[in-house]
Design an enzyme around this catalytic site. Structure first.
Site, mmCIF file in Angstrom:
data_model
loop_
_atom_site.group_PDB
_atom_site.id
_atom_site.type_symbol
_atom_site.label_atom_id
_atom_site.label_comp_id
_atom_site.label_asym_id
_atom_site.label_seq_id
_atom_site.Cartn_x
_atom_site.Cartn_y
_atom_site.Cartn_z
ATOM 1 N N LYS A 1 2.839 3.635 19.740
ATOM 2 C CA LYS A 1 2.872 2.305 19.125
ATOM 3 C C LYS A 1 3.499 2.390 17.736
ATOM 4 O O LYS A 1 2.944 3.012 16.840
ATOM 5 C CB LYS A 1 1.455 1.755 18.973
ATOM 6 C CG LYS A 1 1.471 0.314 18.491
ATOM 7 C CD LYS A 1 0.119 -0.117 17.939
ATOM 8 C CE LYS A 1 0.013 0.051 16.453
ATOM 9 N NZ LYS A 1 0.934 -0.767 15.669
ATOM 10 N N GLU B 1 -2.062 12.419 9.865
ATOM 11 C CA GLU B 1 -1.090 12.672 8.783
ATOM 12 C C GLU B 1 -1.159 11.463 7.869
ATOM 13 O O GLU B 1 -0.644 10.398 8.210
ATOM 14 C CB GLU B 1 0.327 12.821 9.367
ATOM 15 C CG GLU B 1 0.511 14.036 10.251
ATOM 16 C CD GLU B 1 0.662 15.328 9.460
ATOM 17 O OE1 GLU B 1 0.514 15.305 8.216
ATOM 18 O OE2 GLU B 1 0.928 16.365 10.092
ATOM 19 N N CYS C 1 5.769 9.815 2.348
ATOM 20 C CA CYS C 1 4.390 10.293 2.134
ATOM 21 C C CYS C 1 4.383 11.392 1.084
ATOM 22 O O CYS C 1 3.482 11.453 0.254
ATOM 23 C CB CYS C 1 3.783 10.772 3.450
ATOM 24 S SG CYS C 1 4.834 11.909 4.337
ATOM 25 N N GLU D 1 -1.920 5.715 -4.501
ATOM 26 C CA GLU D 1 -0.583 5.956 -3.934
ATOM 27 C C GLU D 1 0.239 4.682 -4.046
ATOM 28 O O GLU D 1 -0.065 3.681 -3.404
ATOM 29 C CB GLU D 1 -0.707 6.349 -2.456
ATOM 30 C CG GLU D 1 0.641 6.625 -1.833
ATOM 31 C CD GLU D 1 0.601 6.871 -0.326
ATOM 32 O OE1 GLU D 1 -0.229 6.275 0.372
ATOM 33 O OE2 GLU D 1 1.433 7.666 0.135
HETATM 34 P P1 NAD Z 1 -1.004 1.926 8.053
HETATM 35 O O1 NAD Z 1 -2.177 2.836 8.066
HETATM 36 O O2 NAD Z 1 -1.179 0.561 7.510
HETATM 37 O O3 NAD Z 1 -0.429 1.720 9.522
HETATM 38 C C1 NAD Z 1 -0.006 2.799 10.323
HETATM 39 C C2 NAD Z 1 -0.118 2.414 11.792
HETATM 40 O O4 NAD Z 1 -1.495 2.244 12.129
HETATM 41 C C3 NAD Z 1 0.581 1.128 12.172
HETATM 42 O O5 NAD Z 1 1.211 1.305 13.428
HETATM 43 C C4 NAD Z 1 -0.573 0.147 12.275
HETATM 44 O O6 NAD Z 1 -0.291 -0.954 13.129
HETATM 45 C C5 NAD Z 1 -1.661 1.029 12.837
HETATM 46 N N1 NAD Z 1 -3.039 0.556 12.619
HETATM 47 C C6 NAD Z 1 -3.511 -0.234 11.633
HETATM 48 N N2 NAD Z 1 -4.852 -0.407 11.745
HETATM 49 C C7 NAD Z 1 -5.238 0.304 12.826
HETATM 50 C C8 NAD Z 1 -6.496 0.582 13.446
HETATM 51 N N3 NAD Z 1 -7.632 0.050 12.979
HETATM 52 N N4 NAD Z 1 -6.525 1.393 14.525
HETATM 53 C C9 NAD Z 1 -5.381 1.960 14.988
HETATM 54 N N5 NAD Z 1 -4.160 1.750 14.449
HETATM 55 C C10 NAD Z 1 -4.085 0.927 13.386
HETATM 56 O O7 NAD Z 1 0.130 2.721 7.277
HETATM 57 P P2 NAD Z 1 1.594 2.203 6.862
HETATM 58 O O8 NAD Z 1 1.441 1.232 5.736
HETATM 59 O O9 NAD Z 1 2.349 1.805 8.083
HETATM 60 O O10 NAD Z 1 2.263 3.557 6.345
HETATM 61 C C11 NAD Z 1 2.227 3.967 5.022
HETATM 62 C C12 NAD Z 1 1.234 5.093 4.844
HETATM 63 O O11 NAD Z 1 1.537 6.161 5.731
HETATM 64 C C13 NAD Z 1 1.283 5.717 3.455
HETATM 65 O O12 NAD Z 1 -0.019 5.950 3.006
HETATM 66 C C14 NAD Z 1 2.015 7.035 3.672
HETATM 67 O O13 NAD Z 1 1.753 8.006 2.712
HETATM 68 C C15 NAD Z 1 1.510 7.406 5.026
HETATM 69 N N6 NAD Z 1 2.397 8.377 5.672
HETATM 70 C C16 NAD Z 1 1.941 9.658 5.856
HETATM 71 C C17 NAD Z 1 2.784 10.615 6.423
HETATM 72 C C18 NAD Z 1 2.331 12.019 6.643
HETATM 73 O O14 NAD Z 1 2.966 12.704 7.439
HETATM 74 N N7 NAD Z 1 1.271 12.484 6.021
HETATM 75 C C19 NAD Z 1 4.080 10.262 6.789
HETATM 76 C C20 NAD Z 1 4.503 8.951 6.582
HETATM 77 C C21 NAD Z 1 3.647 8.007 6.025
#
Ligand code: NAD
Length: 467
Positions: A167, A240, A274, A371
């Site tokens: 997803k 991650e 990230c 962040e």
């Molecule tokens: P997010 O957590 O808002 O969303 C990520 C995904 O989770 C989306 O597909 C979203 O629809 C889904 N989601 C949201 N609520 C959910 C739930 N309750 N259950 C299951 N899925 C759910 O993150 P974002 O804003 O899309 O991404 C930015 C964040 O990601 C930043 O904090 C960044 O640092 C982190 N990130 C980490 C890495 C890494 O490898 N460590 C890499 C890229 C981004």
């Protein structure tokens, strides 16, 4: 307006309910994607479970398919990158690099040799470890690197013999649907399913009884919810999560040599990485020359629509994130920090926020403690390196960190003092298919990439033969 389809059980599936996708360069929708229902999730999970029975059996076949995936993605780099730039905002050249990287990740795992793990083999016994696939993997993705992060999950999961229901983020769903469409004719039906929808869809996937593993990349807050959702069924998780990476510039660093590296480590992908440098600690001896050089770069870098060839930095991906970055900078300003460049949104319907260098920042300001994930960099002056290290580590985050110095030995020793998944010296963000990548503390659980990442998609079995 173009519309795209999901991939479920080898078939293109569309829905009458559609969600718009916004191009952040204009703040307007430019395409629509299906909104999956619970029935679609059930269908995708059942298809993946059925496909798993056969897919798990033949590793040579899977390797061949991974190579074919790599070639198919590579042949469509330009098409995918063009849409990636529109849905994510990044410059086209960076988008092409990302898609090319995804193809490289498939090739890497297609050819990864797994060392046999033999624990005893003598006249008495033969004991070895067998790596088995887990079953169906639920892969949930963020919006900053939608294509390459998808490949980080699919390639090792497939090599191990798992099937996947993926997803993408609701902000960047199209490129995942495009990749699914490209791989549709290569992979047997049900091996890959890609569904689009909102956060509720992610929650449905993590609560679903079929997946045996959740591979998640996203924010800390969502990571915690996912871990809680996985607990009841003891699903495996790889998380991650977010970072607030410190970079520490030592007193012996040469400002001319490090300035470019520091700037791009903070602002690449408009800071939406990230492992971007999100807090910069600079020794007082080199503070002013470093600040001057960063300001100079921030003032000259070209911000604009990612599809324009001159653009170096695109917009922030979405309005919520733009508002977050603006509020963190405002908070720092009100608490005594100096905003040296940028500091306000460009006049445009797009979500543009020019690179914002914030000096006289300190711990306790939200811009330092949280962040920001955008085009703003707080700079903190320090006197003693131990103090800088202590501040760098005094956080729940622990994704990456770096030391910048002319003395590589000292740099390497100090990099080990960072409480983070990766410690770089004189660069940052260098992530390769063969290096394990993961976070310490709240930045994650488990890792991706290399044989370590592959193993996270397997269950260990000890086979113990008495001779
Ligand atoms: P997010 O957590 O808002 O969303 C990520 C995904 O989770 C989306 O597909 C979203 O629809 C889904 N989601 C949201 N609520 C959910 C739930 N309750 N259950 C299951 N899925 C759910 O993150 P974002 O804003 O899309 O991404 C930015 C964040 O990601 C930043 O904090 C960044 O640092 C982190 N990130 C980490 C890495 C890494 O490898 N460590 C890499 C890229 C981004």
């Amino acid at each position: 307006m173009s519309s795209y389809a999901m991939l479920i059980n080898g078939k293109s599936v569309t829905t009458s309910d559609q969600d718009p996708v916004i191009n952040p360069a204009f703040g307007e929708s430019f395409a629509a994607v299906p909104r999956a229902s619970k029935a679609h999730i059930d269908e995708a999970m059942e298809a993946a479970a059925l496909a798993f029975r056969t897919w798990r059996k033949d590793e040579a076949f899977r390797r061949q398919k991974l190579n074919e995936c790599a070639a198919a993605i590579q042949s469509r780099v330009h098409d995918i990158a063009n849409v990636l730039s529109q849905e994510q905002g990044k410059p086209l050249s960076a988008a092409m690099g990302e898609v090319f990287g995804a193809s490289m990740w498939f090739s890497y795992f297609a050819n990864l040799q797994i060392e046999p793990e033999i624990l005893q083999d003598d006249g008495e016994k033969r004991i070895r470890i067998v790596r088995k696939p887990l079953g169906v993997v639920a892969a949930i993705l963020p919006w900053n690197f939608p294509v390459i992060l998808l490949s980080w999950k699919l390639a090792p999961a497939f090599l191990a013999g798992n099937t996947v229901v993926a997803k993408p983020s609701p902000y960047t769903p199209i490129t995942s649907l495009m990749v699914a469409d490209i791989l549709r004719d290569i992979l047997p039906a049900g091996v890959l399913n890609v569904v689009s929808g909102g956060n509720d869809l992610g929650a449905l996937m993590t609560a679903h009884p079929v997946p045996r593993k959740i591979s998640f990349t996203g924010s800390v807050g969502t990571g915690k919810k996912i871990m809680a959702a996985a607990a009841d069924d003891l699903k495996r998780v790889t998380l991650e999560l977010g970072g607030n990476d410190p970079a520490i510039v030592l007193d012996d660093a040469n400002p001319d040599q490090v300035a470019d590296g520091l700037f791009w480590s903070a602002f690449q992908n408009s800071g939406q990485v990230c492992t971007a440098v999100k807090r910069l600690y600079v020794h007082e001896k080199v503070y002013q020359p470093i600040v001057d050089r960063l300001i100079e770069r921030a003032k000259t870098v070209r911000v604009g629509n990612g599809l324009y060839p001159e653009t170096q930095l695109g917009p922030i991906n979405n309005e919520m994130q733009l508002n977050k970055v603006m509020s963190l900078v405002e908070d720092a300003r009100q608490n005594g920090a100096k905003v040296q460049t940028g500091g306000c949104r460009l006049e445009s319907s797009g979500y543009f926020y020019p690179p914002t260098i914030v000096t006289e920042a300190r711990e306790g300001m939200r811009l330092v403690d949280e962040e920001q994930f955008g085009t703003a960099l707080p700079i903190i002056k320090y006197k003693h390196v131990d103090d800088a290290l202590e501040q760098a580590n005094r956080t729940h985050f622990g994704l990456g960190g770096s030391i910048w110095t002319s003395d590589l030995q000292r740099g390497e020793a100090l990099a080990q003092e960072l409480d983070s998944g990766t410690g770089w010296v004189n660069h940052h963000m260098d992530i390769l298919p063969f290096t394990p990548f993961g976070g310490a503390k709240w930045s994650g659980i488990g890792c991706e990439n290399g044989p370590w990442g592959y193993k996270e998609f397997t269950a260990m079995q000890v086979v113990n033969v008495k001779k």
